[in-house]
Write a protein that holds these residues in place. Structure first.
Motif, PDB file in Angstrom:
ATOM      1  N   ARG A   1      61.870   4.875  87.226  1.00 38.11           N
ATOM      2  CA  ARG A   1      61.110   5.180  86.041  1.00 38.11           C
ATOM      3  C   ARG A   1      59.871   5.636  86.379  1.00 38.11           C
ATOM      4  O   ARG A   1      58.964   4.870  86.776  1.00 38.11           O
ATOM      5  CB  ARG A   1      61.192   3.744  84.947  1.00 38.11           C
ATOM      6  CG  ARG A   1      60.600   3.841  83.673  1.00 38.11           C
ATOM      7  CD  ARG A   1      61.080   2.731  82.999  1.00 38.11           C
ATOM      8  NE  ARG A   1      60.071   2.589  81.709  1.00 38.11           N
ATOM      9  CZ  ARG A   1      59.820   1.669  80.887  1.00 38.11           C
ATOM     10  NH1 ARG A   1      60.152   0.371  81.407  1.00 38.11           N
ATOM     11  NH2 ARG A   1      58.820   1.771  79.679  1.00 38.11           N
ATOM     12  N   ILE A   2      59.622   6.717  85.625  1.00 40.34           N
ATOM     13  CA  ILE A   2      58.213   7.438  85.870  1.00 40.34           C
ATOM     14  C   ILE A   2      57.180   6.698  85.009  1.00 40.34           C
ATOM     15  O   ILE A   2      57.364   6.354  83.806  1.00 40.34           O
ATOM     16  CB  ILE A   2      58.302   8.788  85.541  1.00 40.34           C
ATOM     17  CG1 ILE A   2      57.156   9.708  86.151  1.00 40.34           C
ATOM     18  CG2 ILE A   2      58.301   9.246  84.063  1.00 40.34           C
ATOM     19  CD1 ILE A   2      57.356  11.077  86.330  1.00 40.34           C
ATOM     20  N   GLY A   3      56.059   6.272  85.590  1.00 39.88           N
ATOM     21  CA  GLY A   3      55.048   5.277  85.028  1.00 39.88           C
ATOM     22  C   GLY A   3      53.686   6.324  84.760  1.00 39.88           C
ATOM     23  O   GLY A   3      53.270   6.257  83.531  1.00 39.88           O
ATOM     24  N   LYS A   4      53.487   6.968  85.383  1.00 39.73           N
ATOM     25  CA  LYS A   4      52.275   7.951  85.365  1.00 39.73           C
ATOM     26  C   LYS A   4      52.487   9.504  85.984  1.00 39.73           C
ATOM     27  O   LYS A   4      53.003   9.209  87.258  1.00 39.73           O
ATOM     28  CB  LYS A   4      51.257   7.222  85.806  1.00 39.73           C
ATOM     29  CG  LYS A   4      49.655   7.461  85.490  1.00 39.73           C
ATOM     30  CD  LYS A   4      48.772   6.297  85.912  1.00 39.73           C
ATOM     31  CE  LYS A   4      47.323   6.929  85.580  1.00 39.73           C
ATOM     32  NZ  LYS A   4      46.357   5.929  86.012  1.00 39.73           N
ATOM     33  N   ILE A   5      51.895  10.478  85.581  1.00 44.31           N
ATOM     34  CA  ILE A   5      52.087  11.617  86.348  1.00 44.31           C
ATOM     35  C   ILE A   5      50.619  12.560  86.099  1.00 44.31           C
ATOM     36  O   ILE A   5      50.238  12.563  84.651  1.00 44.31           O
ATOM     37  CB  ILE A   5      53.262  12.389  85.995  1.00 44.31           C
ATOM     38  CG1 ILE A   5      53.512  13.501  87.068  1.00 44.31           C
ATOM     39  CG2 ILE A   5      53.615  12.853  84.503  1.00 44.31           C
ATOM     40  CD1 ILE A   5      55.019  14.141  86.818  1.00 44.31           C
ATOM     41  N   GLN A   6      50.091  13.142  87.028  1.00 43.47           N
ATOM     42  CA  GLN A   6      48.890  13.700  86.827  1.00 43.47           C
ATOM     43  C   GLN A   6      49.011  15.262  87.436  1.00 43.47           C
ATOM     44  O   GLN A   6      49.665  15.276  88.555  1.00 43.47           O
ATOM     45  CB  GLN A   6      47.700  13.037  87.543  1.00 43.47           C
ATOM     46  CG  GLN A   6      46.293  13.854  87.304  1.00 43.47           C
ATOM     47  CD  GLN A   6      45.002  13.087  88.068  1.00 43.47           C
ATOM     48  OE1 GLN A   6      45.475  12.478  89.123  1.00 43.47           O
ATOM     49  NE2 GLN A   6      44.001  13.210  87.604  1.00 43.47           N
TER      50      GLN A   6
ATOM     51  N   TRP B   1      55.394  -4.037  81.611  1.00 41.61           N
ATOM     52  CA  TRP B   1      55.289  -2.833  82.108  1.00 41.61           C
ATOM     53  C   TRP B   1      53.803  -2.052  82.005  1.00 41.61           C
ATOM     54  O   TRP B   1      53.356  -1.864  81.041  1.00 41.61           O
ATOM     55  CB  TRP B   1      56.002  -1.775  81.275  1.00 41.61           C
ATOM     56  CG  TRP B   1      55.926  -0.281  81.245  1.00 41.61           C
ATOM     57  CD1 TRP B   1      55.552   0.808  80.594  1.00 41.61           C
ATOM     58  CD2 TRP B   1      56.597   0.405  82.423  1.00 41.61           C
ATOM     59  NE1 TRP B   1      55.472   1.737  81.143  1.00 41.61           N
ATOM     60  CE2 TRP B   1      56.536   1.691  82.402  1.00 41.61           C
ATOM     61  CE3 TRP B   1      57.437  -0.042  83.553  1.00 41.61           C
ATOM     62  CZ2 TRP B   1      56.907   2.755  83.127  1.00 41.61           C
ATOM     63  CZ3 TRP B   1      57.802   0.939  84.105  1.00 41.61           C
ATOM     64  CH2 TRP B   1      57.552   2.439  84.265  1.00 41.61           C
TER      65      TRP B   1
ATOM     66  N   PRO C   1      51.983   0.760  84.040  1.00 46.53           N
ATOM     67  CA  PRO C   1      51.868   1.582  84.995  1.00 46.53           C
ATOM     68  C   PRO C   1      50.415   2.115  85.566  1.00 46.53           C
ATOM     69  O   PRO C   1      50.472   2.908  86.483  1.00 46.53           O
ATOM     70  CB  PRO C   1      52.761   2.752  84.336  1.00 46.53           C
ATOM     71  CG  PRO C   1      52.433   2.532  82.826  1.00 46.53           C
ATOM     72  CD  PRO C   1      52.587   1.190  82.695  1.00 46.53           C
ATOM     73  N   GLY C   2      49.356   1.541  84.862  1.00 43.30           N
ATOM     74  CA  GLY C   2      47.998   1.897  85.283  1.00 43.30           C
ATOM     75  C   GLY C   2      47.477   0.784  86.192  1.00 43.30           C
ATOM     76  O   GLY C   2      46.471   0.759  86.542  1.00 43.30           O
TER      77      GLY C   2
ATOM     78  N   ASN D   1      45.315  17.126  83.879  1.00 39.95           N
ATOM     79  CA  ASN D   1      46.358  16.348  82.727  1.00 39.95           C
ATOM     80  C   ASN D   1      46.869  15.198  83.272  1.00 39.95           C
ATOM     81  O   ASN D   1      47.660  15.451  84.322  1.00 39.95           O
ATOM     82  CB  ASN D   1      46.998  17.721  82.393  1.00 39.95           C
ATOM     83  CG  ASN D   1      47.993  17.100  81.240  1.00 39.95           C
ATOM     84  OD1 ASN D   1      48.119  16.136  80.832  1.00 39.95           O
ATOM     85  ND2 ASN D   1      48.936  17.996  81.105  1.00 39.95           N
ATOM     86  N   THR D   2      46.748  14.044  82.670  1.00 36.06           N
ATOM     87  CA  THR D   2      47.475  12.774  83.327  1.00 36.06           C
ATOM     88  C   THR D   2      48.494  12.124  82.126  1.00 36.06           C
ATOM     89  O   THR D   2      47.685  12.248  80.992  1.00 36.06           O
ATOM     90  CB  THR D   2      46.264  11.833  83.771  1.00 36.06           C
ATOM     91  OG1 THR D   2      45.507  12.346  84.666  1.00 36.06           O
ATOM     92  CG2 THR D   2      47.107  10.387  84.196  1.00 36.06           C
ATOM     93  N   ILE D   3      49.533  11.843  82.357  1.00 39.34           N
ATOM     94  CA  ILE D   3      50.275  11.292  81.344  1.00 39.34           C
ATOM     95  C   ILE D   3      50.760   9.852  81.866  1.00 39.34           C
ATOM     96  O   ILE D   3      51.314   9.869  82.941  1.00 39.34           O
ATOM     97  CB  ILE D   3      51.814  12.134  80.930  1.00 39.34           C
ATOM     98  CG1 ILE D   3      51.393  13.656  81.011  1.00 39.34           C
ATOM     99  CG2 ILE D   3      52.320  11.600  79.638  1.00 39.34           C
ATOM    100  CD1 ILE D   3      52.567  14.361  80.887  1.00 39.34           C
ATOM    101  N   THR D   4      50.463   8.886  80.814  1.00 38.65           N
ATOM    102  CA  THR D   4      50.871   7.538  81.283  1.00 38.65           C
ATOM    103  C   THR D   4      52.107   7.199  80.309  1.00 38.65           C
ATOM    104  O   THR D   4      51.951   7.377  79.115  1.00 38.65           O
ATOM    105  CB  THR D   4      49.831   6.792  81.194  1.00 38.65           C
ATOM    106  OG1 THR D   4      48.670   6.837  82.004  1.00 38.65           O
ATOM    107  CG2 THR D   4      50.085   5.187  81.600  1.00 38.65           C
ATOM    108  N   PHE D   5      53.075   6.761  80.603  1.00 37.47           N
ATOM    109  CA  PHE D   5      53.993   6.429  79.931  1.00 37.47           C
ATOM    110  C   PHE D   5      54.332   5.130  79.421  1.00 37.47           C
ATOM    111  O   PHE D   5      54.038   3.934  80.306  1.00 37.47           O
ATOM    112  CB  PHE D   5      55.552   6.952  80.512  1.00 37.47           C
ATOM    113  CG  PHE D   5      55.536   8.354  80.971  1.00 37.47           C
ATOM    114  CD1 PHE D   5      55.550   9.285  79.743  1.00 37.47           C
ATOM    115  CD2 PHE D   5      55.023   8.780  82.186  1.00 37.47           C
ATOM    116  CE1 PHE D   5      55.712  10.724  80.250  1.00 37.47           C
ATOM    117  CE2 PHE D   5      55.226  10.285  82.316  1.00 37.47           C
ATOM    118  CZ  PHE D   5      55.206  11.122  81.609  1.00 37.47           C
TER     119      PHE D   5
END
Lengths: 168, 170
Positions: free
Chosen positions: A82-87, A157, A159-160, B105-109
Protein backbone atom coordinates in the motif's frame (compact mmCIF):
# COMPACT_ATOMS: atom_id res chain seq x y z
CA UNK A 1 -6.69 -16.33 -7.37
CA UNK A 2 -3.39 -17.04 -5.64
CA UNK A 3 -1.52 -13.88 -4.86
CA UNK A 4 2.08 -13.44 -3.80
CA UNK A 5 2.90 -10.76 -1.24
CA UNK A 6 6.37 -9.60 -0.25
CA UNK A 7 6.85 -9.34 3.50
CA UNK A 8 9.21 -6.89 5.21
CA UNK A 9 11.73 -9.56 6.23
CA UNK A 10 12.36 -10.43 2.58
CA UNK A 11 13.33 -6.86 1.67
CA UNK A 12 16.59 -5.09 2.44
CA UNK A 13 18.32 -1.82 1.58
CA UNK A 14 20.12 -2.01 -1.75
CA UNK A 15 17.66 -4.54 -3.16
CA UNK A 16 16.74 -3.86 -6.78
CA UNK A 17 13.16 -3.93 -8.06
CA UNK A 18 12.88 -5.84 -11.37
CA UNK A 19 13.00 -3.40 -14.28
CA UNK A 20 9.85 -2.63 -16.28
CA UNK A 21 10.13 -1.53 -19.92
CA UNK A 22 7.20 -0.36 -22.02
CA UNK A 23 6.93 0.90 -25.59
CA UNK A 24 4.78 4.03 -25.55
CA UNK A 25 2.34 4.74 -28.39
CA UNK A 26 0.00 7.67 -29.00
CA UNK A 27 -2.76 5.45 -27.57
CA UNK A 28 -0.78 5.04 -24.31
CA UNK A 29 -0.61 8.82 -23.94
CA UNK A 30 -4.25 9.52 -24.87
CA UNK A 31 -5.66 6.65 -22.78
CA UNK A 32 -3.60 7.78 -19.79
CA UNK A 33 -4.75 11.38 -20.11
CA UNK A 34 -8.42 10.45 -20.39
CA UNK A 35 -8.20 7.94 -17.53
CA UNK A 36 -6.94 10.77 -15.31
CA UNK A 37 -9.57 13.20 -16.71
CA UNK A 38 -6.88 15.47 -18.11
CA UNK A 39 -8.41 17.04 -21.22
CA UNK A 40 -5.58 19.44 -21.98
CA UNK A 41 -4.71 19.33 -25.70
CA UNK A 42 -0.98 18.62 -25.36
CA UNK A 43 -1.90 15.12 -24.23
CA UNK A 44 -4.01 14.24 -27.29
CA UNK A 45 -3.47 16.81 -30.07
CA UNK A 46 -0.08 16.51 -31.78
CA UNK A 47 -0.58 19.71 -33.76
CA UNK A 48 -1.12 21.66 -30.50
CA UNK A 49 1.86 19.97 -28.79
CA UNK A 50 4.20 20.78 -31.67
CA UNK A 51 3.02 24.28 -32.57
CA UNK A 52 1.97 25.64 -29.18
CA UNK A 53 4.19 23.77 -26.72
CA UNK A 54 7.15 23.52 -29.06
CA UNK A 55 7.77 19.83 -28.34
CA UNK A 56 8.04 16.91 -30.76
CA UNK A 57 4.73 15.20 -30.02
CA UNK A 58 1.99 14.68 -27.41
CA UNK A 59 3.42 13.55 -24.08
CA UNK A 60 2.47 11.49 -21.02
CA UNK A 61 0.74 13.56 -18.33
CA UNK A 62 1.98 13.61 -14.73
CA UNK A 63 -1.02 11.92 -13.02
CA UNK A 64 -0.70 8.99 -15.42
CA UNK A 65 3.02 8.78 -14.68
CA UNK A 66 2.01 8.44 -11.03
CA UNK A 67 -0.26 5.53 -12.01
CA UNK A 68 2.70 3.91 -13.83
CA UNK A 69 4.92 4.27 -10.75
CA UNK A 70 2.22 2.75 -8.56
CA UNK A 71 1.78 -0.21 -10.92
CA UNK A 72 5.55 -0.74 -11.07
CA UNK A 73 5.83 -0.84 -7.29
CA UNK A 74 2.77 -2.97 -6.52
CA UNK A 75 3.71 -5.47 -9.26
CA UNK A 76 6.75 -6.04 -7.04
CA UNK A 77 5.09 -6.08 -3.57
CA UNK A 78 1.86 -7.85 -4.48
CA UNK A 79 -1.62 -6.51 -3.64
CA UNK A 80 -0.98 -6.07 0.09
CA UNK A 81 1.59 -3.38 -0.76
CA UNK A 82 0.00 0.00 0.00
CA UNK A 83 1.56 3.20 -1.17
CA UNK A 84 1.99 5.78 1.61
CA UNK A 85 3.89 8.62 0.03
CA UNK A 86 5.39 9.49 -3.32
CA UNK A 87 7.50 12.47 -4.42
CA UNK A 88 8.25 13.43 -8.02
CA UNK A 89 10.80 15.60 -9.73
CA UNK A 90 9.89 15.97 -13.40
CA UNK A 91 12.81 16.60 -15.74
CA UNK A 92 11.73 15.63 -19.25
CA UNK A 93 8.79 14.13 -21.17
CA UNK A 94 7.74 10.75 -22.56
CA UNK A 95 6.59 10.73 -26.20
CA UNK A 96 5.03 8.12 -28.52
CA UNK A 97 7.81 5.91 -29.90
CA UNK A 98 9.77 6.10 -26.63
CA UNK A 99 10.66 2.94 -24.74
CA UNK A 100 10.22 3.96 -21.12
CA UNK A 101 12.12 2.06 -18.44
CA UNK A 102 11.34 2.00 -14.71
CA UNK A 103 14.10 1.11 -12.26
CA UNK A 104 13.89 1.03 -8.48
CA UNK A 105 16.21 0.45 -5.53
CA UNK A 106 15.30 0.01 -1.87
CA UNK A 107 16.97 2.72 0.21
CA UNK A 108 15.64 1.81 3.64
CA UNK A 109 13.27 -0.53 5.48
CA UNK A 110 11.79 -0.18 8.95
CA UNK A 111 8.74 -0.18 11.19
CA UNK A 112 6.95 2.76 12.79
CA UNK A 113 5.63 2.93 16.36
CA UNK A 114 2.32 1.45 15.17
CA UNK A 115 4.11 -1.68 13.96
CA UNK A 116 3.57 -0.82 10.29
CA UNK A 117 6.35 -2.05 7.99
CA UNK A 118 7.71 0.50 5.51
CA UNK A 119 9.99 0.36 2.50
CA UNK A 120 11.56 3.52 1.06
CA UNK A 121 12.69 3.42 -2.56
CA UNK A 122 14.34 5.53 -5.22
CA UNK A 123 12.58 5.01 -8.53
CA UNK A 124 13.69 6.36 -11.86
CA UNK A 125 11.80 6.63 -15.13
CA UNK A 126 14.06 7.04 -18.14
CA UNK A 127 14.02 6.86 -21.93
CA UNK A 128 17.38 5.84 -23.38
CA UNK A 129 19.93 7.86 -21.42
CA UNK A 130 17.43 10.63 -20.61
CA UNK A 131 16.01 10.73 -17.07
CA UNK A 132 12.35 11.70 -17.34
CA UNK A 133 11.30 11.62 -13.69
CA UNK A 134 13.02 10.87 -10.40
CA UNK A 135 10.75 9.63 -7.70
CA UNK A 136 11.05 8.60 -4.09
CA UNK A 137 8.32 6.38 -2.71
CA UNK A 138 7.32 4.90 0.62
CA UNK A 139 5.28 1.71 0.61
CA UNK A 140 3.72 -0.23 3.46
CA UNK A 141 4.28 -3.97 3.22
CA UNK A 142 3.11 -6.70 5.59
CA UNK A 143 5.49 -7.50 8.46
CA UNK A 144 4.44 -11.17 8.27
CA UNK A 145 1.95 -13.33 6.39
CA UNK A 146 -0.91 -12.35 8.76
CA UNK A 147 -0.32 -8.59 8.57
CA UNK A 148 -2.19 -6.44 6.05
CA UNK A 149 -1.43 -2.71 5.62
CA UNK A 150 -4.83 -2.11 3.97
CA UNK A 151 -6.52 -2.76 7.33
CA UNK A 152 -4.73 0.14 8.97
CA UNK A 153 -7.03 3.05 9.78
CA UNK A 154 -6.75 6.36 11.62
CA UNK A 155 -3.66 6.60 13.83
CA UNK A 156 -2.47 3.13 12.78
CA UNK A 157 -1.69 4.58 9.31
CA UNK A 158 1.09 7.19 9.45
CA UNK A 159 2.95 7.31 6.15
CA UNK A 160 4.90 10.42 7.17
CA UNK A 161 6.24 9.07 10.46
CA UNK A 162 9.93 9.47 11.37
CA UNK A 163 12.08 7.99 12.69
CA UNK A 164 11.52 4.35 11.83
CA UNK A 165 12.94 1.42 13.75
CA UNK A 166 15.46 0.21 11.16
CA UNK A 167 14.86 -3.03 9.33
CA UNK A 168 17.48 -4.91 7.38
CA UNK B 1 11.53 43.27 -4.79
CA UNK B 2 10.44 44.25 -1.28
CA UNK B 3 11.49 41.85 1.48
CA UNK B 4 8.11 42.27 3.12
CA UNK B 5 5.23 39.98 2.17
CA UNK B 6 1.95 41.85 1.46
CA UNK B 7 -0.39 41.54 4.46
CA UNK B 8 -3.06 39.89 2.32
CA UNK B 9 -0.67 37.12 1.28
CA UNK B 10 0.59 36.75 4.85
CA UNK B 11 -3.05 36.17 5.86
CA UNK B 12 -3.43 33.30 3.39
CA UNK B 13 -0.75 31.24 5.15
CA UNK B 14 -2.47 28.42 7.01
CA UNK B 15 -5.96 29.47 5.85
CA UNK B 16 -8.30 26.92 4.22
CA UNK B 17 -9.16 28.29 0.78
CA UNK B 18 -11.10 27.15 -2.29
CA UNK B 19 -13.10 24.41 -0.61
CA UNK B 20 -14.75 22.31 -3.31
CA UNK B 21 -16.63 19.04 -3.74
CA UNK B 22 -15.87 16.59 -6.54
CA UNK B 23 -18.38 16.72 -9.42
CA UNK B 24 -19.26 13.03 -9.16
CA UNK B 25 -18.84 10.14 -6.73
CA UNK B 26 -15.79 7.90 -7.00
CA UNK B 27 -16.61 5.08 -9.41
CA UNK B 28 -15.00 1.90 -10.72
CA UNK B 29 -15.20 2.86 -14.41
CA UNK B 30 -12.27 5.25 -14.10
CA UNK B 31 -10.47 2.72 -11.89
CA UNK B 32 -10.61 0.10 -14.67
CA UNK B 33 -9.64 2.65 -17.35
CA UNK B 34 -6.68 3.79 -15.23
CA UNK B 35 -5.53 0.23 -14.55
CA UNK B 36 -5.91 -0.57 -18.26
CA UNK B 37 -3.90 2.52 -19.26
CA UNK B 38 -0.87 1.27 -17.29
CA UNK B 39 -1.62 -2.47 -17.60
CA UNK B 40 -1.97 -2.74 -13.82
CA UNK B 41 -3.22 -6.28 -13.12
CA UNK B 42 -3.32 -5.85 -9.32
CA UNK B 43 -6.17 -8.20 -8.24
CA UNK B 44 -7.09 -5.69 -5.52
CA UNK B 45 -8.71 -3.65 -8.33
CA UNK B 46 -9.98 -6.48 -10.56
CA UNK B 47 -11.04 -9.28 -8.21
CA UNK B 48 -13.92 -8.50 -5.82
CA UNK B 49 -12.99 -11.31 -3.47
CA UNK B 50 -9.41 -10.10 -3.12
CA UNK B 51 -10.73 -6.54 -2.55
CA UNK B 52 -13.11 -7.84 0.13
CA UNK B 53 -10.44 -9.91 1.87
CA UNK B 54 -7.73 -7.26 1.82
CA UNK B 55 -9.54 -3.94 2.04
CA UNK B 56 -13.09 -4.77 3.16
CA UNK B 57 -14.44 -3.98 -0.33
CA UNK B 58 -13.36 -2.26 -3.53
CA UNK B 59 -10.87 0.60 -3.39
CA UNK B 60 -9.40 2.96 -5.99
CA UNK B 61 -5.65 3.14 -6.67
CA UNK B 62 -4.35 5.85 -4.31
CA UNK B 63 -2.49 7.73 -7.06
CA UNK B 64 -5.85 8.46 -8.75
CA UNK B 65 -6.60 11.05 -6.06
CA UNK B 66 -6.44 14.15 -8.26
CA UNK B 67 -8.54 12.58 -11.05
CA UNK B 68 -11.67 12.75 -8.88
CA UNK B 69 -11.45 16.55 -8.93
CA UNK B 70 -10.73 17.37 -12.53
CA UNK B 71 -13.84 19.11 -13.84
CA UNK B 72 -15.87 17.69 -16.73
CA UNK B 73 -14.65 19.00 -20.08
CA UNK B 74 -18.08 20.57 -20.54
CA UNK B 75 -21.16 20.87 -18.34
CA UNK B 76 -24.48 22.62 -18.95
CA UNK B 77 -24.71 26.19 -17.69
CA UNK B 78 -21.32 26.10 -16.06
CA UNK B 79 -19.83 29.33 -14.84
CA UNK B 80 -16.17 30.06 -14.28
CA UNK B 81 -14.52 27.63 -11.87
CA UNK B 82 -11.50 27.92 -9.65
CA UNK B 83 -8.49 26.42 -11.38
CA UNK B 84 -6.75 23.51 -9.73
CA UNK B 85 -4.05 25.17 -7.62
CA UNK B 86 -5.80 28.54 -7.73
CA UNK B 87 -3.67 29.68 -4.77
CA UNK B 88 -0.59 29.36 -7.00
CA UNK B 89 -2.12 31.71 -9.58
CA UNK B 90 -3.28 34.10 -6.83
CA UNK B 91 0.29 34.29 -5.53
CA UNK B 92 1.73 35.02 -8.97
CA UNK B 93 -0.75 37.85 -9.39
CA UNK B 94 -0.47 39.39 -5.90
CA UNK B 95 3.31 39.21 -5.84
CA UNK B 96 3.68 40.47 -9.42
CA UNK B 97 5.62 37.40 -10.56
CA UNK B 98 4.60 36.60 -14.15
CA UNK B 99 6.46 33.29 -14.55
CA UNK B 100 6.32 30.20 -12.37
CA UNK B 101 7.54 26.63 -12.31
CA UNK B 102 6.68 23.71 -10.08
CA UNK B 103 9.84 22.21 -8.70
CA UNK B 104 8.44 19.23 -6.89
CA UNK B 105 5.29 17.40 -5.99
CA UNK B 106 4.73 15.08 -3.01
CA UNK B 107 1.55 13.07 -2.41
CA UNK B 108 0.80 11.53 0.98
CA UNK B 109 -2.06 9.05 1.07
CA UNK B 110 -4.57 8.57 3.89
CA UNK B 111 -7.69 6.43 4.22
CA UNK B 112 -8.50 4.29 1.16
CA UNK B 113 -10.73 5.93 -1.47
CA UNK B 114 -13.76 3.77 -2.29
CA UNK B 115 -16.41 3.75 -5.01
CA UNK B 116 -19.33 5.91 -3.88
CA UNK B 117 -17.12 8.27 -1.88
CA UNK B 118 -17.94 11.96 -2.24
CA UNK B 119 -14.57 13.64 -1.86
CA UNK B 120 -13.90 17.24 -0.92
CA UNK B 121 -10.79 19.35 -1.28
CA UNK B 122 -9.30 22.60 -0.13
CA UNK B 123 -6.05 24.44 -0.72
CA UNK B 124 -3.71 25.61 1.99
CA UNK B 125 -0.73 27.92 1.56
CA UNK B 126 1.99 26.54 3.86
CA UNK B 127 4.80 29.02 3.38
CA UNK B 128 6.29 31.74 1.18
CA UNK B 129 10.06 32.28 1.16
CA UNK B 130 11.97 35.53 1.35
CA UNK B 131 13.01 36.87 -2.09
CA UNK B 132 15.46 34.51 -3.86
CA UNK B 133 17.42 34.69 -7.07
CA UNK B 134 17.93 31.52 -9.14
CA UNK B 135 19.16 31.01 -12.70
CA UNK B 136 15.54 31.48 -13.85
CA UNK B 137 15.15 34.90 -12.30
CA UNK B 138 14.21 36.64 -9.04
CA UNK B 139 11.17 35.69 -7.03
CA UNK B 140 9.92 33.57 -4.18
CA UNK B 141 9.37 29.88 -3.43
CA UNK B 142 6.08 28.75 -1.96
CA UNK B 143 4.56 25.51 -0.71
CA UNK B 144 0.87 24.80 -1.33
CA UNK B 145 -1.02 21.78 0.03
CA UNK B 146 -4.10 20.44 -1.73
CA UNK B 147 -5.93 18.48 0.96
CA UNK B 148 -8.49 15.78 0.14
CA UNK B 149 -11.11 14.38 2.53
CA UNK B 150 -13.99 11.94 2.19
CA UNK B 151 -17.64 12.48 3.14
CA UNK B 152 -16.85 11.44 6.74
CA UNK B 153 -14.21 14.13 7.08
CA UNK B 154 -11.42 11.54 6.99
CA UNK B 155 -8.17 12.55 5.36
CA UNK B 156 -7.61 10.60 2.12
CA UNK B 157 -4.60 12.44 0.77
CA UNK B 158 -2.53 15.62 0.52
CA UNK B 159 -0.67 16.83 -2.54
CA UNK B 160 2.07 19.24 -1.65
CA UNK B 161 3.55 21.43 -4.38
CA UNK B 162 6.65 23.58 -4.24
CA UNK B 163 6.46 26.43 -6.73
CA UNK B 164 8.90 29.16 -7.69
CA UNK B 165 7.26 32.34 -8.96
CA UNK B 166 9.71 34.72 -10.63
CA UNK B 167 10.43 37.58 -12.93
CA UNK B 168 13.12 37.09 -15.57
CA UNK B 169 16.19 39.17 -14.82
CA UNK B 170 16.65 41.73 -17.56
Amino acid sequence: MSVENLTLGRIEAGQVVPELAYDVTATTVVLGALASRDWRPMHHDKDFAVNRNGVQDIFLNTPNQAAWFERYLTDWTGPKGRIGKIQFRMKASVFPGDRMVFKGTVTRTGTDDQGCGWVDLDVNLSVGDRTVTDCTARLAVPTDDDDNPWQRRGDAWQPGQEPLTPGR
Amino acid sequence: MSEELPAEVEGWIGEKRYEEAGEFPVEMGYVYTTCASVENGNPLYWDEKVAQDLAGGPVAPPTMISAWFRPHFWAPGRTEQAQPLQVHFDLKEKLGLPEAVMTDNTITFGEPVRPGDRLRTHQLLRSVSTPKTTKLGSGRFWVIDVVYENQNGEHVGTESYTGFGYRRDS
